[in-house]
Design an enzyme around this catalytic site. Sequence first.
Site, PDB file in Angstrom:
ATOM      1  N   ASN A  68      -5.097   1.407  -7.793  1.00 43.78           N
ATOM      2  CA  ASN A  68      -3.917   1.040  -8.577  1.00 43.78           C
ATOM      3  C   ASN A  68      -4.329   0.719 -10.017  1.00 43.78           C
ATOM      4  O   ASN A  68      -5.240  -0.078 -10.235  1.00 43.78           O
ATOM      5  CB  ASN A  68      -3.216  -0.159  -7.937  1.00 43.78           C
ATOM      6  CG  ASN A  68      -2.830   0.125  -6.503  1.00 43.78           C
ATOM      7  OD1 ASN A  68      -2.238   1.144  -6.198  1.00 43.78           O
ATOM      8  ND2 ASN A  68      -3.198  -0.769  -5.596  1.00 43.78           N
ATOM      9  N   HIS A 109     -16.028   3.957  -7.315  1.00 51.32           N
ATOM     10  CA  HIS A 109     -15.098   5.009  -6.905  1.00 51.32           C
ATOM     11  C   HIS A 109     -13.708   4.750  -7.486  1.00 51.32           C
ATOM     12  O   HIS A 109     -13.089   5.648  -8.072  1.00 51.32           O
ATOM     13  CB  HIS A 109     -15.034   5.073  -5.375  1.00 51.32           C
ATOM     14  CG  HIS A 109     -14.185   6.185  -4.848  1.00 51.32           C
ATOM     15  ND1 HIS A 109     -14.683   7.442  -4.579  1.00 51.32           N
ATOM     16  CD2 HIS A 109     -12.861   6.242  -4.559  1.00 51.32           C
ATOM     17  CE1 HIS A 109     -13.702   8.216  -4.147  1.00 51.32           C
ATOM     18  NE2 HIS A 109     -12.584   7.506  -4.123  1.00 51.32           N
ATOM     19  N   GLU A 110     -13.226   3.508  -7.331  1.00 48.91           N
ATOM     20  CA  GLU A 110     -11.875   3.200  -7.829  1.00 48.91           C
ATOM     21  C   GLU A 110     -11.828   3.269  -9.358  1.00 48.91           C
ATOM     22  O   GLU A 110     -10.815   3.678  -9.939  1.00 48.91           O
ATOM     23  CB  GLU A 110     -11.417   1.829  -7.327  1.00 48.91           C
ATOM     24  CG  GLU A 110     -11.517   1.608  -5.818  1.00 48.91           C
ATOM     25  CD  GLU A 110     -10.993   2.770  -4.973  1.00 48.91           C
ATOM     26  OE1 GLU A 110     -10.081   3.495  -5.421  1.00 48.91           O
ATOM     27  OE2 GLU A 110     -11.506   2.964  -3.854  1.00 48.91           O
ATOM     28  N   GLN A 141       0.884  -1.166   0.000  1.00 49.63           N
ATOM     29  CA  GLN A 141       0.000   0.000   0.000  1.00 49.63           C
ATOM     30  C   GLN A 141       0.917   1.209   0.000  1.00 49.63           C
ATOM     31  O   GLN A 141       1.513   1.550   1.016  1.00 49.63           O
ATOM     32  CB  GLN A 141      -0.941   0.010   1.214  1.00 49.63           C
ATOM     33  CG  GLN A 141      -1.766   1.290   1.355  1.00 49.63           C
ATOM     34  CD  GLN A 141      -2.572   1.638   0.121  1.00 49.63           C
ATOM     35  OE1 GLN A 141      -3.101   0.759  -0.546  1.00 49.63           O
ATOM     36  NE2 GLN A 141      -2.661   2.917  -0.199  1.00 49.63           N
ATOM     37  N   CYS A 142       1.061   1.852  -1.164  1.00 51.23           N
ATOM     38  CA  CYS A 142       2.068   2.912  -1.332  1.00 51.23           C
ATOM     39  C   CYS A 142       1.530   4.322  -1.147  1.00 51.23           C
ATOM     40  O   CYS A 142       2.314   5.257  -0.966  1.00 51.23           O
ATOM     41  CB  CYS A 142       2.734   2.791  -2.707  1.00 51.23           C
ATOM     42  SG  CYS A 142       3.821   1.353  -2.821  1.00 51.23           S
ATOM     43  N   GLN A 143       0.226   4.531  -1.243  1.00 56.54           N
ATOM     44  CA  GLN A 143      -0.307   5.871  -1.008  1.00 56.54           C
ATOM     45  C   GLN A 143      -0.264   6.161   0.495  1.00 56.54           C
ATOM     46  O   GLN A 143      -0.598   5.268   1.289  1.00 56.54           O
ATOM     47  CB  GLN A 143      -1.757   5.968  -1.503  1.00 56.54           C
ATOM     48  CG  GLN A 143      -2.253   7.399  -1.614  1.00 56.54           C
ATOM     49  CD  GLN A 143      -3.667   7.487  -2.180  1.00 56.54           C
ATOM     50  OE1 GLN A 143      -4.546   6.733  -1.787  1.00 56.54           O
ATOM     51  NE2 GLN A 143      -3.883   8.385  -3.104  1.00 56.54           N
ATOM     52  N   TYR A 188     -12.711  14.331  -0.018  1.00 60.18           N
ATOM     53  CA  TYR A 188     -13.729  13.584  -0.758  1.00 60.18           C
ATOM     54  C   TYR A 188     -15.049  14.361  -0.798  1.00 60.18           C
ATOM     55  O   TYR A 188     -15.582  14.650  -1.873  1.00 60.18           O
ATOM     56  CB  TYR A 188     -14.002  12.238  -0.081  1.00 60.18           C
ATOM     57  CG  TYR A 188     -12.863  11.255  -0.059  1.00 60.18           C
ATOM     58  CD1 TYR A 188     -12.889  10.120  -0.873  1.00 60.18           C
ATOM     59  CD2 TYR A 188     -11.780  11.413   0.794  1.00 60.18           C
ATOM     60  CE1 TYR A 188     -11.862   9.188  -0.840  1.00 60.18           C
ATOM     61  CE2 TYR A 188     -10.748  10.497   0.828  1.00 60.18           C
ATOM     62  CZ  TYR A 188     -10.794   9.381   0.012  1.00 60.18           C
ATOM     63  OH  TYR A 188      -9.772   8.468   0.045  1.00 60.18           O
ATOM     64  N   GLY A 207     -10.730   0.922   1.969  1.00 64.97           N
ATOM     65  CA  GLY A 207     -11.835   0.282   1.265  1.00 64.97           C
ATOM     66  C   GLY A 207     -11.383  -0.202  -0.100  1.00 64.97           C
ATOM     67  O   GLY A 207     -11.638  -1.323  -0.521  1.00 64.97           O
TER      68      GLY A 207
END
EC number: 3.3.2.10
Length: 612
Positions: free
Chosen positions: A281, A304-305, A128-130, A392, A277
């Site tokens: 990527n 959303h993604e 998980q890089c963010q 958001y 959630g």
Amino acid sequence: MSPIDPHSFTDSTHPLTTHISLSLYFDFSSSTIRSSTLISLPTRHSGPITLDTRSLSISSVLDPTTHTHLPFSLSPTSDPIKGQSLIVSLSNHSKFLVISSTSTSSSALQWLSPPQTFNKSHPYVYTQCQSIHARSIFPCQDTPAARVCYAAKLNIPRQLSAVMSARHVDRRPPVASENGSACDDSLWCAEGRVVEEFVMEQPIPPYLFAFAVGELGFREVGPRTRVYSESVPAVLDAAAREFSRTEDMIRVGERMFGAYDWERFDLLVLPPSFPYGGMENPRMVFLTPTVIKGDASGAQVVAHELAHSWTGNLITNKTNDHFWLNEGFTTYAERRIVEAVQGDDRAALNIGIGWKGLVEEMERFKDNMEFTKLKTNQEGIDPDDIYSQVPYEKGFQFLWRIERQIGRPAFDEFLKKYIATFKFQSIDTDMFLNFLKANVPGIENEIDLKLWTEGTGIPSDAMEPVSNIYSKIVSLANEFKLGRMPREDEVADWQGQEWELYLENLPKSGDASQVSALDARYRLSESKDYEVKVAFLQLAISSRCRDYYGEVEKTLKEVGRMKYLRPLYTALVQGSGKDEEKIFAKRVFTEASDCYHPIAQGVVESILAKHV
């Protein structure tokens, strides 16, 4: 030094990386990765160049052609937010090779032992890089201002497989001398190893670098979508059902925002410890298993993604100070997709839940209103500590306000032009506002753009949603405050979102007997929908219904999604007279923390440090 990002050592006078080639050797026995990172620059450069690292061991920096050593230095101390700077001295180089290894404290990686997986037979690792965690896997200019293409060779045990936020090229035996000095050939080519190759040909910000390695399976759910997870038929089948309308959503997105530029839109359902959630990527969205709800409402997270494929991945915030450009646009786009695929009522519920969340964030940040702005100043601030619904939901409200002002058809045309103009670029708030004013003449006379982007709190021209179903649920919640529980015929057709909205609108500390009676009738504490269950458990904690602490403990130990951990731990420890709850929270965290991702561990530790 002239930094371009408050969260990076990257210097504005240095060239930005254009391509990275990675060779990664996965050592599950030590929970580390040995790597070689070949960094390409757009032009030849002489003098220093600065990279971001965190918890990395750097063994050498080499000229990739001659394999001579290049001088380098790591900053002697580690910045608590940014990590350590790696300064390499170049002499007319356009490429250089960094040999490094991760540590067990890498903030981007979670290594799961076989007992922590579904099948209990093989280990698992994922990233998980963010926002700023790529630097704990390999050295890079870890800022979204630096967009890179990359290629990667992942050397893993043969019984495992890998997925990545990139196009899969090959799965094959290892070849001697291809590892870029990441490790000895005897390790790279050892019996039982396999190499998975990937390539990302479109420039992405480093926080979108992602992989997962484990015992993986998949189901086909559309012409450009597979659902992956650990190889468990029940999980794969449930995910395939939940996300069966993904192709419909992609087509709606293309109608609204233009061509889908990433070729595939695959989904990976991660273990329960995944802290978000979803994570957008490219080509391989990462999802928490808690979005599999059985009623297709989890597809809203997928919407959303998916929307990020245009807003966030194609156009990216230049730094985290402008995070709303990613998340506000994506929340707006998500709700448009949901409205088209699932109807107006679903979209209205979605907006209503978001509105309630935004109001609650104003209370959370009442002592530091800087973080209720859209355009923030995060100098000296860890972005994980102030992650919230503000970018958001306030971002959504700003765009919705513009739509109401100029009309939906005009706003849709504006959005398409905005995306086409800035695709594959990283931009800031001022660039967006200048584009808005140039393309919607006079908008600044109708809407106070400075107040919306730089002002604190919720502007007076923001709007709570208007719909029959929304109004009915809020009305029923207000009646609960007066002692009336909803009748079974009033809630007969409610799904998770309706219950979530209802619970979100109840007073935060109600009468314990009334809360228990509500659960006795509707079994909310046993809901399979974690949004409902956690909203109810928050209510139970704040109402001092200690009968539910067993369920609270079970929930905190079975999921690692921060959306649930943050409110439950906060409810336990915030306020006076909570000694018993604080002891309980510390014990549960001690017992559960090994199952949380490092990002989630840090968030809970900061909550406990503040209140315990």
